[in-house]
Design a protein around this motif. Structure first.
Motif, PDB file in Angstrom:
ATOM      1  N   GLU A 244       1.442   3.514  -0.589  1.00 15.26           N
ATOM      2  CA  GLU A 244       1.063   4.807  -1.139  1.00 15.26           C
ATOM      3  C   GLU A 244      -0.288   4.701  -1.844  1.00 15.26           C
ATOM      4  OE1 GLU A 244       2.826   7.502  -0.597  1.00 15.26           O
ATOM      5  OE2 GLU A 244       4.405   6.364   0.447  1.00 15.26           O
ATOM      6  N   LEU A 245      -0.930   5.837  -2.039  1.00 16.79           N
ATOM      7  CA  LEU A 245      -2.228   5.859  -2.702  1.00 16.79           C
ATOM      8  C   LEU A 245      -2.147   5.237  -4.093  1.00 16.79           C
ATOM      9  CD1 LEU A 245      -5.203   6.685  -2.721  1.00 16.79           C
ATOM     10  CD2 LEU A 245      -4.497   8.948  -3.545  1.00 16.79           C
ATOM     11  N   GLU A 246      -1.053   5.487  -4.796  1.00 15.32           N
ATOM     12  CA  GLU A 246      -0.905   4.917  -6.135  1.00 15.32           C
ATOM     13  C   GLU A 246      -0.810   3.399  -6.093  1.00 15.32           C
ATOM     14  OE1 GLU A 246      -1.162   6.332  -9.198  1.00 15.32           O
ATOM     15  OE2 GLU A 246      -1.940   7.942  -7.907  1.00 15.32           O
ATOM     16  N   ASP A 247      -0.244   2.861  -5.018  1.00 16.95           N
ATOM     17  CA  ASP A 247      -0.186   1.408  -4.861  1.00 16.95           C
ATOM     18  C   ASP A 247      -1.591   0.840  -4.641  1.00 16.95           C
ATOM     19  OD1 ASP A 247       2.589   1.487  -5.058  1.00 16.95           O
ATOM     20  OD2 ASP A 247       2.837   1.690  -2.888  1.00 16.95           O
ATOM     21  N   LEU A 248      -2.368   1.514  -3.796  1.00 13.37           N
ATOM     22  CA  LEU A 248      -3.747   1.086  -3.558  1.00 13.37           C
ATOM     23  C   LEU A 248      -4.542   1.120  -4.861  1.00 13.37           C
ATOM     24  CD1 LEU A 248      -6.159   0.402  -1.675  1.00 13.37           C
ATOM     25  CD2 LEU A 248      -6.439   2.872  -1.327  1.00 13.37           C
TER      26      LEU A 248
ATOM     27  N   GLU B  29     -13.735   0.812   3.827  1.00 11.68           N
ATOM     28  CA  GLU B  29     -12.847   1.838   4.391  1.00 11.68           C
ATOM     29  C   GLU B  29     -11.561   1.969   3.587  1.00 11.68           C
ATOM     30  OE1 GLU B  29     -14.299   1.253   9.050  1.00 11.68           O
ATOM     31  OE2 GLU B  29     -12.400   0.410   8.351  1.00 11.68           O
ATOM     32  N   THR B  30     -11.050   0.853   3.092  1.00 16.97           N
ATOM     33  CA  THR B  30      -9.795   0.921   2.338  1.00 16.97           C
ATOM     34  C   THR B  30      -9.973   1.650   1.010  1.00 16.97           C
ATOM     35  OG1 THR B  30     -10.065  -1.176   1.094  1.00 16.97           O
ATOM     36  CG2 THR B  30      -9.152  -1.311   3.324  1.00 16.97           C
TER      37      THR B  30
ATOM     38  N   ALA C 238      -2.726  -7.795   5.413  1.00 17.26           N
ATOM     39  CA  ALA C 238      -2.981  -7.548   6.830  1.00 17.26           C
ATOM     40  C   ALA C 238      -4.323  -8.188   7.178  1.00 17.26           C
ATOM     41  CB  ALA C 238      -2.985  -6.051   7.113  1.00 17.26           C
ATOM     42  N   GLY C 239      -4.883  -7.852   8.334  1.00 15.76           N
ATOM     43  CA  GLY C 239      -6.192  -8.387   8.656  1.00 15.76           C
ATOM     44  C   GLY C 239      -6.624  -8.116  10.079  1.00 15.76           C
ATOM     45  N   HIS C 240      -7.941  -8.106  10.244  1.00 17.70           N
ATOM     46  CA  HIS C 240      -8.529  -8.106  11.576  1.00 17.70           C
ATOM     47  C   HIS C 240      -8.730  -9.555  11.994  1.00 17.70           C
ATOM     48  CE1 HIS C 240      -9.591  -3.799  11.035  1.00 17.70           C
ATOM     49  NE2 HIS C 240      -9.597  -3.783  12.348  1.00 17.70           N
ATOM     50  N   GLN C 241      -7.974  -9.993  12.979  1.00 14.50           N
ATOM     51  CA  GLN C 241      -8.108 -11.353  13.500  1.00 14.50           C
ATOM     52  C   GLN C 241      -8.855 -11.278  14.823  1.00 14.50           C
ATOM     53  OE1 GLN C 241      -4.122 -13.225  13.377  1.00 14.50           O
ATOM     54  NE2 GLN C 241      -4.787 -14.009  11.396  1.00 14.50           N
ATOM     55  N   PHE C 242     -10.075 -11.819  14.806  1.00 14.91           N
ATOM     56  CA  PHE C 242     -10.969 -11.716  15.961  1.00 14.91           C
ATOM     57  C   PHE C 242     -11.111 -10.257  16.404  1.00 14.91           C
ATOM     58  CE2 PHE C 242      -9.851 -16.127  15.871  1.00 14.91           C
ATOM     59  CZ  PHE C 242     -11.009 -16.775  16.242  1.00 14.91           C
TER      60      PHE C 242
ATOM     61  N   PHE D 128      -3.826  -3.935   3.929  1.00  9.24           N
ATOM     62  CA  PHE D 128      -2.376  -3.727   3.904  1.00  9.24           C
ATOM     63  C   PHE D 128      -2.031  -2.513   3.047  1.00  9.24           C
ATOM     64  CE2 PHE D 128       1.521  -4.394   1.405  1.00  9.24           C
ATOM     65  CZ  PHE D 128       2.462  -4.406   2.416  1.00  9.24           C
ATOM     66  N   ALA D 129      -2.639  -2.437   1.868  1.00  9.03           N
ATOM     67  CA  ALA D 129      -2.353  -1.327   0.958  1.00  9.03           C
ATOM     68  C   ALA D 129      -2.755   0.008   1.565  1.00  9.03           C
ATOM     69  CB  ALA D 129      -3.076  -1.553  -0.372  1.00  9.03           C
TER      70      ALA D 129
END
Length: 491
Positions: free
Chosen positions: A199-203, A309-310, A83-87, A193-194
């Motif tokens: 899920e937390l386990e994926d992160l 934050e992630t 994912a991403g913050h674009q501008f 994105f994660a």
């Protein structure tokens, strides 16, 4: 059997560790074949360092691999999700026109992603055609290799092939695919994105993978995820300082374009500054100047805050404690960045030791450069070789006063002038990929099929600190123009 033998002889030695992450992080896919892949340029030194046979790559077989028409043995193509913050605006993204073939393991045991950029549509294409034009792919080749020569961490370019197909943008353009080499393509946006959709386990799996791949010394840390955050911040502080010291403007510092490994990634609307001005913007879409040269350190800190934050759920079970830990690390960024930048500026001025007023000395010079619209690279080059004359800056009384202060500063350090001169030679490049020279090379290659202009430019950029007579023609400024130089994303 013959085809398999030929592939082995090329030297491909793939592993696919990213594909062993949880499935949300990627989609398996095969690059879309192209009509007639033809090798436009091959980075032979890079190929050799990867353990590849350049003769085998410089063949129809090599072109077929670089064009996505043939998958090398051991590769497992996929498109990455992120994912991403674009501008400043958050959105779901992913590899919309790229395919990760896998990870090449070099003879020394190092691991590098091999990615085809422009290889066709993916599940993340968002309506795009998944293709790329020849001009932008050659441009990324030039700029990324120049950055490598300047000693700046960067993704690199192994090859560009023309596809024999036409793509439609504002007009019809010849298609191409770039083979990009990176320590990895993990991004701040991958973690976003994660955190948002997994899920937390994926992160946790993603963070553990990143530590193992890029920061293995942190796997035994008391708080391994805090270690990860701290190390990414350190690398980005150093990287962005290196950008500032050569006048490089990334142009699109979205969070999906901030690499976790600390490499410069995505060379769409980037360019190098001529006249020094912190407000310089080249990107056609950056109408507000969000990613201007002078804003890059601030945007870097903002992006890193999004990364922090992630990681909050992994930093501490208590949310308030997690926030305190993350906040302390983010607040360290400005000091880290500024320390690297000021150290680099001292080196550009031949200064070895530290004095309290060095900051004022540097800032005073930059203010004068901005006032007199002095060229960033050539100003420091002239100071290096004691040729400070012939420009509005050098003829001003203000500069004469500044120069006296600078000379007095050099006299106060124990190092002889010869060592200061050598320090400046090694930190002030003779050449950068100036915009008009890059455009000249691209026009010859794309419009006329003449790659000799690009090859000569690449040769000059390969040793930016050589200060050789052959580089002199590449130090000249562009002719005055009533229109500002503009760059484009190339999508």
């Amino acid at each position: 059997m013959k085809e398999k033998q030929e592939r082995n002889e090329t030297g491909w030695n793939f592993d696919n560790s990213y594909s062993r992450l949880p499935h949300p992080f990627f989609s398996r896919m095969t690059p879309a074949p192209v009509r007639s892949p033809k090798l436009a340029i091959l980075n032979r030194p890079l190929a050799i360092s990867l353990g590849l046979d350049t003769q085998a790559l410089n063949s129809d077989e090599g072109a077929a691999v670089f064009g996505g028409n043939r998958i090398p043995e051991g590769a497992a193509p996929l498109a990455q999700a992120y994912a991403g913050h674009q501008f400043g605006h958050f959105t779901m993204l992913g590899d919309g026109r790229a395919s990760l073939l896998g990870e090449q393991i070099t003879p020394e045991g190092d691991r590098f992603d091999i990615q085809l950029k422009g290889s066709g549509r993916t599940p993340y294409s968002r309506g795009g055609d998944g293709r790329a034009a020849l001009g932008p792919m050659l441009r990324e080749y030039i700029i990324s290799e120049a950055m490598h020569a300047l000693g700046i961490p960067t993704t690199r370019s192994l090859a560009v092939v023309s596809t024999g197909e036409t793509i439609i943008r504002e007009t019809e353009l010849p298609g191409a695919i770039l083979t990009r080499v990176a320590s990895s393509h993990l991004r701040v946006g991958t973690f976003q994105f994660a955190a948002k959709w997994c899920e937390l386990e994926d992160l946790k799996a993603l963070a553990d993978y990143t530590l193992h791949r890029h920061y293995p010394e942190g796997e035994a840390a008391d708080n391994r995820y805090l270690f990860l955050l701290r190390e990414v911040i350190k690398r980005q502080a150093w990287l962005i300082a290196k950008w500032q010291l050569v006048g490089f403007i990334h142009g699109v510092m979205n969070t999906d374009n901030m690499s976790i490994s600390g490499e410069t990634i995505d060379y769409g609307p980037c360019a190098f500054m001529d006249a020094y001005d912190p407000a310089t913007v080249f990107s056609s879409i950056d109408v507000q100047g969000r990613y201007a040269y002078g804003n890059q350190p601030y945007i870097g800190a903002w992006n890193l805050a999004r990364f922090a934050e992630t990681l909050l759920p992994l930093l501490h079970d208590d949310e308030e404690q997690a926030l305190k830990l993350a906040d302390a690390e983010i607040k360290a960024f400005p000091k880290l960045f500024y320390g690297h930048w000021l150290s680099g500026m001292r080196a550009k001025l031949g200064i070895f030791n530290e004095e309290e007023k060095d900051e004022a000395l540097v800032e005073s010079l930059l203010d004068l450069m901005q006032k007199h619209q002095a060229d960033f690279t050539n100003t420091f080059r002239a100071l290096t070789f004691d040729k400070a004359k012939g420009t509005a800056l050098f003829e001003s009384e203000e500069f004469a006063e500044w120069q006296k202060q600078w000379q007095a500063r050099l006299d106060r350090q124990p190092h002889p002038r010869s060592e200061s001169h050598e320090r400046m030679r090694n930190n002030n490049p003779a050449v950068i990929p100036r915009n008009h020279r890059v455009e000249e090379a691209l026009d010859a290659a794309v419009s006329c099929g003449d790659y000799s202009v690009m090859e000569r430019l690449l040769a000059a950029l390969a040793q930016p600190f050589a200060h050789s007579p052959e580089q002199e023609e590449y130090t000249t400024l562009p002719s005055p123009s009533g229109r500002p130089y503009r760059t484009f994303c190339g999508t």
